[in-house]
Design a protein around this motif. Sequence first.
Motif, mmCIF file in Angstrom:
data_model
loop_
_atom_site.group_PDB
_atom_site.id
_atom_site.type_symbol
_atom_site.label_atom_id
_atom_site.label_comp_id
_atom_site.label_asym_id
_atom_site.label_seq_id
_atom_site.Cartn_x
_atom_site.Cartn_y
_atom_site.Cartn_z
ATOM 1 N N PHE A 4 0.836 -1.201 0.000
ATOM 2 C CA PHE A 4 0.000 0.000 0.000
ATOM 3 C C PHE A 4 0.868 1.248 0.000
ATOM 4 N N TYR A 5 0.484 2.269 -0.828
ATOM 5 C CA TYR A 5 1.229 3.520 -0.765
ATOM 6 C C TYR A 5 0.393 4.778 -0.924
ATOM 7 N N HIS A 6 -0.879 4.699 -1.376
ATOM 8 C CA HIS A 6 -1.659 5.934 -1.454
ATOM 9 C C HIS A 6 -3.158 5.683 -1.532
ATOM 10 N N VAL A 7 -3.903 6.761 -1.242
ATOM 11 C CA VAL A 7 -5.339 6.826 -1.502
ATOM 12 C C VAL A 7 -5.555 7.986 -2.461
ATOM 13 N N CYS A 8 -6.588 7.896 -3.286
ATOM 14 C CA CYS A 8 -6.808 8.914 -4.315
ATOM 15 C C CYS A 8 -8.243 9.419 -4.302
ATOM 16 N N PHE A 9 -8.352 10.727 -4.473
ATOM 17 C CA PHE A 9 -9.644 11.383 -4.663
ATOM 18 C C PHE A 9 -9.637 12.031 -6.037
ATOM 19 N N PRO A 51 5.189 8.301 2.269
ATOM 20 C CA PRO A 51 4.090 7.338 2.280
ATOM 21 C C PRO A 51 3.493 7.181 3.676
ATOM 22 N N PRO A 52 2.200 6.874 3.728
ATOM 23 C CA PRO A 52 1.294 6.815 2.587
ATOM 24 C C PRO A 52 0.944 8.222 2.099
ATOM 25 N N PHE A 53 0.690 8.320 0.801
ATOM 26 C CA PHE A 53 0.383 9.591 0.162
ATOM 27 C C PHE A 53 -1.125 9.731 -0.031
ATOM 28 N N ILE A 54 -1.575 10.974 -0.161
ATOM 29 C CA ILE A 54 -2.916 11.267 -0.655
ATOM 30 C C ILE A 54 -2.709 11.839 -2.053
ATOM 31 N N SER A 68 -17.186 14.972 -13.164
ATOM 32 C CA SER A 68 -18.259 15.873 -13.580
ATOM 33 C C SER A 68 -19.493 15.749 -12.686
ATOM 34 N N LYS A 69 -19.628 14.642 -11.965
ATOM 35 C CA LYS A 69 -20.747 14.472 -11.025
ATOM 36 C C LYS A 69 -20.323 14.805 -9.601
ATOM 37 N N GLY A 70 -19.125 15.350 -9.423
ATOM 38 C CA GLY A 70 -18.636 15.736 -8.107
ATOM 39 C C GLY A 70 -17.425 14.933 -7.678
ATOM 40 N N ALA A 71 -16.770 15.446 -6.657
ATOM 41 C CA ALA A 71 -15.579 14.785 -6.106
ATOM 42 C C ALA A 71 -15.964 13.431 -5.508
ATOM 43 N N ARG A 72 -14.996 12.526 -5.501
ATOM 44 C CA ARG A 72 -15.252 11.200 -4.910
ATOM 45 C C ARG A 72 -13.937 10.542 -4.511
ATOM 46 N N PHE A 73 -14.045 9.654 -3.545
ATOM 47 C CA PHE A 73 -12.930 8.754 -3.248
ATOM 48 C C PHE A 73 -12.865 7.799 -4.413
ATOM 49 N N ASP A 74 -11.689 7.662 -5.049
ATOM 50 C CA ASP A 74 -11.595 6.877 -6.272
ATOM 51 C C ASP A 74 -10.897 5.545 -6.099
ATOM 52 N N HIS A 75 -9.703 5.547 -5.483
ATOM 53 C CA HIS A 75 -8.987 4.280 -5.390
ATOM 54 C C HIS A 75 -7.953 4.260 -4.271
ATOM 55 N N ILE A 76 -7.521 3.044 -3.980
ATOM 56 C CA ILE A 76 -6.424 2.761 -3.059
ATOM 57 C C ILE A 76 -5.313 2.181 -3.923
ATOM 58 N N GLY A 77 -4.094 2.742 -3.807
ATOM 59 C CA GLY A 77 -2.997 2.325 -4.668
ATOM 60 C C GLY A 77 -2.007 1.402 -3.980
ATOM 61 N N PHE A 78 -1.593 0.382 -4.711
ATOM 62 C CA PHE A 78 -0.626 -0.598 -4.234
ATOM 63 C C PHE A 78 0.458 -0.811 -5.275
ATOM 64 N N TRP A 79 1.709 -0.911 -4.827
ATOM 65 C CA TRP A 79 2.785 -1.385 -5.691
ATOM 66 C C TRP A 79 2.626 -2.887 -5.823
ATOM 67 N N THR A 80 2.940 -3.410 -6.978
ATOM 68 C CA THR A 80 2.907 -4.854 -7.174
ATOM 69 C C THR A 80 4.146 -5.311 -7.929
ATOM 70 N N SER A 81 4.648 -6.449 -7.570
ATOM 71 C CA SER A 81 5.818 -6.996 -8.251
ATOM 72 C C SER A 81 5.440 -7.717 -9.540
#
Length: 151
Positions: A4-9, A51-54, A68-81
Amino acid sequence: MTAFYHVCFVVPDIEQAMQDFQRSAGVEWSDPACDRLGEWDYRIAFTAGGPPFIELIQGPPRSPWDASKGARFDHIGFWTSDLRQGSRRLEEAGMPMDFSGCPYGRPFAYHQVDSIGARIELVDVSRQAGFLSRWHPGENPMAAIDETSRS
Protein backbone atom coordinates in the motif's frame (compact mmCIF):
# COMPACT_ATOMS: atom_id res chain seq x y z
CA MET A 1 3.94 -8.92 -3.38
CA THR A 2 1.78 -5.81 -3.01
CA ALA A 3 2.47 -2.78 -0.82
CA PHE A 4 0.00 0.00 0.00
CA TYR A 5 1.23 3.52 -0.77
CA HIS A 6 -1.66 5.93 -1.45
CA VAL A 7 -5.34 6.83 -1.50
CA CYS A 8 -6.81 8.91 -4.32
CA PHE A 9 -9.64 11.38 -4.66
CA VAL A 10 -10.92 12.51 -8.06
CA VAL A 11 -11.86 16.18 -7.88
CA PRO A 12 -13.34 18.83 -10.18
CA ASP A 13 -11.05 21.58 -8.77
CA ILE A 14 -7.60 20.45 -7.64
CA GLU A 15 -6.59 23.78 -6.08
CA GLN A 16 -9.77 23.94 -3.99
CA ALA A 17 -9.32 20.33 -2.85
CA MET A 18 -5.69 21.01 -1.90
CA GLN A 19 -6.70 24.10 0.10
CA ASP A 20 -9.53 22.28 1.87
CA PHE A 21 -7.30 19.31 2.77
CA GLN A 22 -4.60 21.67 4.02
CA ARG A 23 -7.04 23.69 6.15
CA SER A 24 -8.83 20.65 7.55
CA ALA A 25 -5.99 18.17 8.01
CA GLY A 26 -2.83 20.29 7.83
CA VAL A 27 -1.34 18.32 4.94
CA GLU A 28 1.23 19.88 2.62
CA TRP A 29 1.13 19.35 -1.13
CA SER A 30 3.50 19.02 -4.03
CA ASP A 31 2.84 21.41 -6.89
CA PRO A 32 0.19 20.00 -9.22
CA ALA A 33 1.54 18.54 -12.45
CA CYS A 34 -0.12 18.31 -15.84
CA ASP A 35 0.06 15.05 -17.73
CA ARG A 36 -1.62 13.21 -20.57
CA LEU A 37 -2.75 9.62 -20.93
CA GLY A 38 -4.22 8.68 -24.30
CA GLU A 39 -6.68 11.40 -25.27
CA TRP A 40 -7.01 12.77 -21.73
CA ASP A 41 -5.16 15.71 -20.22
CA TYR A 42 -5.28 15.66 -16.43
CA ARG A 43 -3.77 17.32 -13.38
CA ILE A 44 -2.34 15.44 -10.43
CA ALA A 45 -0.87 16.24 -7.00
CA PHE A 46 0.39 14.21 -4.05
CA THR A 47 0.87 15.10 -0.43
CA ALA A 48 4.41 15.93 0.62
CA GLY A 49 6.03 14.02 3.45
CA GLY A 50 6.15 10.48 2.30
CA PRO A 51 4.09 7.34 2.28
CA PRO A 52 1.29 6.81 2.59
CA PHE A 53 0.38 9.59 0.16
CA ILE A 54 -2.92 11.27 -0.66
CA GLU A 55 -3.36 11.77 -4.39
CA LEU A 56 -5.70 14.22 -6.10
CA ILE A 57 -6.56 13.92 -9.80
CA GLN A 58 -8.56 16.40 -11.86
CA GLY A 59 -9.54 14.81 -15.16
CA PRO A 60 -11.89 15.60 -18.03
CA PRO A 61 -15.37 14.13 -18.56
CA ARG A 62 -15.42 10.53 -19.82
CA SER A 63 -11.84 9.96 -18.62
CA PRO A 64 -10.90 7.41 -15.95
CA TRP A 65 -10.89 10.39 -13.54
CA ASP A 66 -14.19 12.02 -14.52
CA ALA A 67 -15.44 14.19 -11.64
CA SER A 68 -18.26 15.87 -13.58
CA LYS A 69 -20.75 14.47 -11.02
CA GLY A 70 -18.64 15.74 -8.11
CA ALA A 71 -15.58 14.78 -6.11
CA ARG A 72 -15.25 11.20 -4.91
CA PHE A 73 -12.93 8.75 -3.25
CA ASP A 74 -11.59 6.88 -6.27
CA HIS A 75 -8.99 4.28 -5.39
CA ILE A 76 -6.42 2.76 -3.06
CA GLY A 77 -3.00 2.33 -4.67
CA PHE A 78 -0.63 -0.60 -4.23
CA TRP A 79 2.79 -1.39 -5.69
CA THR A 80 2.91 -4.85 -7.17
CA SER A 81 5.82 -7.00 -8.25
CA ASP A 82 3.69 -8.68 -10.95
CA LEU A 83 0.92 -6.56 -12.47
CA ARG A 84 -0.44 -9.32 -14.68
CA GLN A 85 -0.63 -11.84 -11.85
CA GLY A 86 -2.09 -9.27 -9.45
CA SER A 87 -4.78 -8.28 -11.92
CA ARG A 88 -5.63 -11.91 -12.60
CA ARG A 89 -5.92 -12.57 -8.86
CA LEU A 90 -8.31 -9.62 -8.40
CA GLU A 91 -10.43 -10.64 -11.39
CA GLU A 92 -10.68 -14.21 -10.05
CA ALA A 93 -11.81 -12.74 -6.73
CA GLY A 94 -14.70 -10.93 -8.47
CA MET A 95 -13.04 -7.52 -8.87
CA PRO A 96 -13.11 -6.83 -12.62
CA MET A 97 -10.58 -4.61 -14.32
CA ASP A 98 -12.09 -1.19 -14.86
CA PHE A 99 -9.20 0.45 -16.74
CA SER A 100 -5.64 -0.40 -17.74
CA GLY A 101 -2.86 2.07 -18.42
CA CYS A 102 -0.79 -0.65 -20.11
CA PRO A 103 -2.02 0.11 -23.67
CA TYR A 104 -0.76 3.68 -23.08
CA GLY A 105 2.68 2.56 -21.88
CA ARG A 106 1.87 2.97 -18.18
CA PRO A 107 1.98 -0.24 -16.13
CA PHE A 108 -1.05 0.18 -13.86
CA ALA A 109 -4.60 -1.16 -13.67
CA TYR A 110 -7.77 -0.20 -11.81
CA HIS A 111 -10.06 -2.93 -10.49
CA GLN A 112 -13.59 -2.20 -9.29
CA VAL A 113 -14.40 -3.24 -5.72
CA ASP A 114 -18.15 -2.77 -5.35
CA SER A 115 -18.19 -3.51 -1.62
CA ILE A 116 -16.16 -0.35 -0.92
CA GLY A 117 -17.53 1.73 -3.81
CA ALA A 118 -14.05 2.39 -5.16
CA ARG A 119 -11.22 0.85 -7.12
CA ILE A 120 -7.95 -0.86 -6.29
CA GLU A 121 -5.02 0.42 -8.34
CA LEU A 122 -2.09 -1.89 -8.94
CA VAL A 123 1.09 -0.16 -10.13
CA ASP A 124 4.15 -2.07 -11.29
CA VAL A 125 6.95 -1.66 -8.74
CA SER A 126 9.34 -0.77 -11.59
CA ARG A 127 7.76 2.71 -11.45
CA GLN A 128 8.44 3.18 -7.71
CA ALA A 129 11.89 4.82 -7.86
CA GLY A 130 10.73 7.33 -10.50
CA PHE A 131 7.58 8.07 -8.53
CA LEU A 132 9.54 8.71 -5.34
CA SER A 133 12.11 10.93 -7.07
CA ARG A 134 9.30 13.04 -8.56
CA TRP A 135 6.85 13.20 -5.65
CA HIS A 136 9.10 12.63 -2.63
CA PRO A 137 12.37 14.38 -3.62
CA GLY A 138 15.21 14.95 -1.19
CA GLU A 139 14.38 11.85 0.80
CA ASN A 140 16.18 8.54 0.68
CA PRO A 141 14.03 6.63 -1.83
CA MET A 142 15.27 3.29 -0.52
CA ALA A 143 14.00 4.09 2.99
CA ALA A 144 10.55 4.81 1.56
CA ILE A 145 10.66 1.63 -0.53
CA ASP A 146 11.64 -0.42 2.51
CA GLU A 147 8.86 1.20 4.57
CA THR A 148 6.11 0.45 2.01
CA SER A 149 7.38 -3.10 1.53
CA ARG A 150 6.79 -3.81 5.22
CA SER A 151 3.12 -2.80 4.95
